[in-house]
Design an enzyme around this catalytic site. Structure first.
Site, mmCIF file in Angstrom:
data_model
loop_
_atom_site.group_PDB
_atom_site.id
_atom_site.type_symbol
_atom_site.label_atom_id
_atom_site.label_comp_id
_atom_site.label_asym_id
_atom_site.label_seq_id
_atom_site.Cartn_x
_atom_site.Cartn_y
_atom_site.Cartn_z
ATOM 1 N N SER A 271 -7.995 -4.550 6.007
ATOM 2 C CA SER A 271 -8.898 -4.341 4.864
ATOM 3 C C SER A 271 -9.526 -5.634 4.324
ATOM 4 O O SER A 271 -9.742 -5.758 3.120
ATOM 5 C CB SER A 271 -8.157 -3.620 3.718
ATOM 6 O OG SER A 271 -7.565 -2.456 4.198
ATOM 7 N N ARG B 247 -4.368 -1.433 9.148
ATOM 8 C CA ARG B 247 -5.588 -2.249 9.129
ATOM 9 C C ARG B 247 -5.402 -3.352 8.087
ATOM 10 O O ARG B 247 -4.474 -3.293 7.267
ATOM 11 C CB ARG B 247 -6.809 -1.392 8.808
ATOM 12 C CG ARG B 247 -6.684 -0.604 7.536
ATOM 13 C CD ARG B 247 -7.964 0.148 7.187
ATOM 14 N NE ARG B 247 -7.777 0.794 5.895
ATOM 15 C CZ ARG B 247 -7.279 2.014 5.731
ATOM 16 N NH1 ARG B 247 -6.931 2.740 6.788
ATOM 17 N NH2 ARG B 247 -7.106 2.521 4.531
ATOM 18 N N ASN C 165 -10.296 -1.790 -6.393
ATOM 19 C CA ASN C 165 -9.409 -1.135 -7.363
ATOM 20 C C ASN C 165 -10.028 -1.032 -8.761
ATOM 21 O O ASN C 165 -9.604 -0.219 -9.579
ATOM 22 C CB ASN C 165 -8.053 -1.864 -7.463
ATOM 23 C CG ASN C 165 -7.201 -1.711 -6.223
ATOM 24 O OD1 ASN C 165 -6.347 -2.522 -5.937
ATOM 25 N ND2 ASN C 165 -7.432 -0.643 -5.453
ATOM 26 N N ASP D 65 0.826 -1.211 0.000
ATOM 27 C CA ASP D 65 0.000 0.000 0.000
ATOM 28 C C ASP D 65 0.858 1.259 0.000
ATOM 29 O O ASP D 65 1.885 1.316 0.680
ATOM 30 C CB ASP D 65 -0.897 -0.015 1.257
ATOM 31 C CG ASP D 65 -2.082 0.927 1.078
ATOM 32 O OD1 ASP D 65 -2.325 1.356 -0.059
ATOM 33 O OD2 ASP D 65 -2.739 1.231 2.084
ATOM 34 N N GLY D 66 0.423 2.242 -0.760
ATOM 35 C CA GLY D 66 1.094 3.548 -0.725
ATOM 36 C C GLY D 66 1.766 3.954 -2.024
ATOM 37 O O GLY D 66 2.495 4.949 -2.045
ATOM 38 N N GLU E 138 -0.484 -13.093 12.894
ATOM 39 C CA GLU E 138 0.172 -11.959 13.548
ATOM 40 C C GLU E 138 0.208 -10.814 12.530
ATOM 41 O O GLU E 138 0.280 -11.051 11.320
ATOM 42 C CB GLU E 138 1.610 -12.337 13.919
ATOM 43 C CG GLU E 138 1.714 -13.425 14.961
ATOM 44 C CD GLU E 138 1.227 -12.973 16.323
ATOM 45 O OE1 GLU E 138 1.562 -11.842 16.719
ATOM 46 O OE2 GLU E 138 0.506 -13.748 16.990
ATOM 47 N N ARG F 104 0.491 5.279 -4.789
ATOM 48 C CA ARG F 104 0.076 6.576 -5.350
ATOM 49 C C ARG F 104 0.594 7.731 -4.501
ATOM 50 O O ARG F 104 1.030 8.747 -5.024
ATOM 51 C CB ARG F 104 -1.450 6.632 -5.439
ATOM 52 C CG ARG F 104 -1.975 5.683 -6.483
ATOM 53 C CD ARG F 104 -3.419 5.877 -6.729
ATOM 54 N NE ARG F 104 -4.231 5.641 -5.538
ATOM 55 C CZ ARG F 104 -5.541 5.677 -5.518
ATOM 56 N NH1 ARG F 104 -6.188 5.953 -6.629
ATOM 57 N NH2 ARG F 104 -6.217 5.449 -4.419
HETATM 58 C C1 LIG Z 1 4.465 -9.539 -9.026
HETATM 59 C C2 LIG Z 1 3.583 -8.614 -8.325
HETATM 60 C C3 LIG Z 1 3.010 -9.027 -7.033
HETATM 61 C C4 LIG Z 1 3.306 -7.400 -8.908
HETATM 62 C C5 LIG Z 1 2.555 -6.299 -8.295
HETATM 63 C C6 LIG Z 1 2.063 -5.279 -9.280
HETATM 64 C C7 LIG Z 1 1.670 -4.007 -8.548
HETATM 65 C C8 LIG Z 1 2.706 -3.072 -8.138
HETATM 66 C C9 LIG Z 1 0.386 -3.750 -8.288
HETATM 67 C C10 LIG Z 1 -0.107 -2.507 -7.620
HETATM 68 C C11 LIG Z 1 -0.637 -2.775 -6.259
HETATM 69 C C12 LIG Z 1 -1.442 -1.653 -5.679
HETATM 70 C C13 LIG Z 1 -2.767 -1.314 -6.266
HETATM 71 C C14 LIG Z 1 -0.931 -1.041 -4.581
HETATM 72 C C15 LIG Z 1 -1.687 -0.106 -3.745
HETATM 73 O O1 LIG Z 1 -1.171 1.204 -3.729
HETATM 74 P P1 LIG Z 1 -2.285 2.357 -3.835
HETATM 75 O O2 LIG Z 1 -2.550 2.586 -5.286
HETATM 76 O O3 LIG Z 1 -3.489 1.947 -3.035
HETATM 77 O O4 LIG Z 1 -1.563 3.579 -3.196
HETATM 78 P P2 LIG Z 1 -2.216 4.654 -2.202
HETATM 79 O O5 LIG Z 1 -2.546 3.906 -0.952
HETATM 80 O O6 LIG Z 1 -1.106 5.640 -2.015
HETATM 81 O O7 LIG Z 1 -3.415 5.224 -2.896
#
Ligand SMILES: CC(C)=CCC/C(C)=C/CC/C(C)=C/COP(=O)(O)OP(=O)(O)O
Length: 632
Positions: free
Chosen positions: A589, A587, A464, A405-406, A600, A408
């Protein structure tokens, strides 16, 4: 300090395939007359060999050390570029090249691609073994797997490639047997290769380098091929003495040679040969314009700057890379930069007067980075040894779940587009995969019955789907590249990692992404060493609803036990999660809503792209110190 399993595998296949080994691969490739013919008709090799050399370096560098997207784009570009390579063979050409009578067509078929990958494998291993350290079987397997993965990416069937060094040797010799049986290598082919490499118009230093490369490259050929390659340059006894002296000096300077990675070699070529600069620019542009979901070139959405701060943007590509640029690479980039800035006599004077200071600054920068790196490595080694080398049993999670998470927020902090954050996030995800494998053998060998054999990453939630179309489509393309990359990552095959996707709402994903997911599951379907689950279109409530719906459709009773047997993990015989790691928020989610009763939680107050190896070790350590009573 115990050596880590990945230390043994840290072979930079790119760097090993420097100027010298690439000539070995080239000579081996021309041993196959179909390749010779295709090169003669369709490539600029005979008229501009340095161009081909530069492009080969670029493709190998992208295929081995590029980002997941670049790797896929390179494969896509190569498929696109080679699609017209076929034709018929006339009598004259057949005689000239000594081709067998029954061959009247040639084409860039899978068999040739497989052979090309094997020539690169042979060149890389024999160069490394001859001049570097002795390679362990596992290290050789890794090199074989690196090129096998590049071949798979190009679309070569798995059955034509090998996954271990022993199988590679058998298969490579078999291919050479077939070549030997088919025709006699003619002097014309050998002469063509040598003559074009030597006669190209070039800087005198490049001239010396290619002559040296021909001599050394020849010495690395398999014995059975070597005798057929009567190079003019090696005709006389003195030349053979020079060859011997060159090989001995290379053996002595090998550690320094490794300091120039492949990107550095490209830079060296551009410093020496200014006519190659537009070639790099256009080749990089062509690769970056490939649409990997549809396998065809697209015009970039915005034209993008051709030049950044007055300098071509390939300069920043040369200064970057998977690993931190080496000192020599940095110096070469600065030299190229100085050359590019010398566009008028005033600038020339200014640039070259300040050049010594620029280099001194580079030295200082490099020293600071190296010191930081050393401290970082020490810290993780100390952390690792306190975790795994302590007396007594270390408690490790069997199944780790990760909420990334994080992304963006990370991008916004830098003032960048959200997709830049996701790209950084994807790079962190592949690093986590590496750390997971890196610290496994220790946990196993330190007699812990629980080791992280299972890993689940939550990549895309049900929520998403509601994001803006541009971000969602960008994420789909990125996920396709990342997932494909998993199937073509040597570590996945070496550790026999089975990859599976969990989640619902498949109809909302593009077909290309679904096909990629199917392909990854298929390619790793026989593995049982470790298990990687990727949650896409996943939501905790949706998982429970789908479990209940399964029970209803089977006419079973809705009980705790029965629901527990229908969750994604249970359906795949994967144990419930013991440890959930989440970045940036505190959290869960709904992640594994049913299967996390005894899990844990470990929260990291950083954004996902900022996660480090220390954070990973710290999460494991934090778990190992908890008293887990399971409700008792
Ligand atoms: C091989 C493998 C597992 C690849 C992963 C590909 C990848 C990076 C997917 C994005 C994941 C994602 C939506 C993260 C959430 O950050 P956010 O968009 O919710 O950020 P924010 O909390 O700052 O809004």
């Amino acid at each position: 300090m115990k050596m880590n399993i990945l230390d043994d595998l840290r072979i930079n296949a790119g760097a090993s395939l420097s100027l010298f080994a690439s000539i070995t691969a080239l000579l081996l490739q021309s041993h196959n007359t179909s390749i010779s013919l295709a090169v003669k008709v369709h490539s600029e090799f005979y008229s501009r060999p340095l161009v081909r050399l530069l492009r080969t370096y670029l493709y190998v560098e992208m295929a081995l050390n590029g980002s997941s997207e670049e790797k896929e784009q390179t494969a896509s570009w190569l498929r696109w570029m080679h699609r017209h390579i076929h034709g018929s063979i006339n009598e004259e050409t057949r005689k000239e090249l000594g081709m067998p009578d029954d061959v009247d067509h040639y084409g860039y078929i899978d068999e040739l691609k497989a052979y090309i990958m094997q020539t690169l494998t042979w060149a890389t291993i024999s160069f490394q073994e001859r001049f570097g350290k002795r390679l362990s079987t596992r290290a050789k397997d890794t090199i074989v797997l690196e090129y096998t993965c590049a071949g798979l990416r190009l679309g070569v069937p798995q059955s034509m490639l090998t996954t271990t060094y022993d199988d590679f040797v058998v298969s490579f010799n078999h291919r050479l047997d077939r070549l030997d049986a088919g025709y006699e290598l003619t002097g014309t082919v050998v002469h063509n290769v040598e003559a074009s490499v030597i006669s190209a118009k070039k800087h005198w230093i490049t001239g010396l380098l290619v002559r040296a490369a021909l001599m050394v490259g020849h010495s690395l050929l398999p014995e059975r091929v070597k005798s057929k390659y009567q190079l003019n340059i090696l005709k006389f006894r003195t030349a053979r003495a020079i060859q011997w002296a060159l090989c001995t000096s290379l053996w002595l300077v090998y550690p320094f040679l490794m300091l120039i990675p492949l990107r550095g070699m490209i830079c060296l070529l551009l410093v020496l040969e200014p006519q190659l600069r537009p070639i790099l620019r256009s080749s990089l542009q062509a690769i970056h314009c490939m649409d990997i979901l549809h396998d065809k070139p697209v015009l970039p959405k915005s034209k993008g700057p051709e030049k950044a701060s007055g300098l071509p943007i390939y300069l920043s590509w040369l200064a970057s890379g998977k690993q931190r640029p080496s000192f020599l690479q940095m110096v070469l980039v600065k030299t190229l930069q100085a050359q590019l800035q010398s566009d008028s006599w005033i600038n020339t004077v200014r640039v070259w007067l300040t050049y010594p200071f620029t280099i001194a600054e580079t030295c200082a920068e490099y020293a600071i980075h190296s010191a930081n790196d050393t401290v970082r490595v020490w810290r993780s080694q100390i952390q690792e040894s306190s975790l795994f080398h302590s007396d007594g049993e270390v408690s490790m999670p069997l199944h780790i779940g990760i909420i990334m998470d994080g992304n963006r927020r990370y991008a916004r902090q830098l003032g960048q587009h959200v997709l830049v954050g996701h790209a950084k996030g994807a790079a962190t995800a592949s690093k986590v995969l590496e750390w997971w494998l890196k610290y496994l053998p220790n946990t196993v060998s330190y007699a812990s019955p629980m080791h992280p054999r299972y890993l689940t990453c939550w990549a895309f939630s049900s929520e998403n789907f509601e994001r803006a179309e541009e971000e969602r489509d960008g994420l789909f393309a990125m996920m396709a590249a990342e997932f494909k990359s998993l199937a073509f990552t040597s570590l996945v095959h070496l550790f026999r990692v089975r990859v599976r996707f969990i989640g619902g709402e498949r109809h909302r994903f593009p077909l290309e992404l679904l096909e990629t997911m199917e392909m990854v599951e298929e390619i790793t379907s026989t593995y049982d060493g470790l298990f990687l689950q990727i949650a896409v279109g996943y939501g905790g409530r949706q998982e429970v609803v789908s479990a209940v719906q399964n029970l209803v459709s089977q006419g079973k009773e809705i009980t705790e036990r029965n629901i527990g047997m229908e969750t994604y993990c249970a359906q795949r015989s994967i144990p419930p999660v013991n440890l959930i790691i989440r970045t940036s928020e505190r959290r869960t989610s709904g992640f594994f809503l049913w299967d996390t009763q005894a899990a844990e939680l470990h929260f990291i107050d950083k954004l996902w792209p900022q996660l480090t190896e220390m954070d990973w070790l710290h999460a494991l350590e934090s778990f190992s110190t908890r008293e887990i009573r399971g409700g008792r």
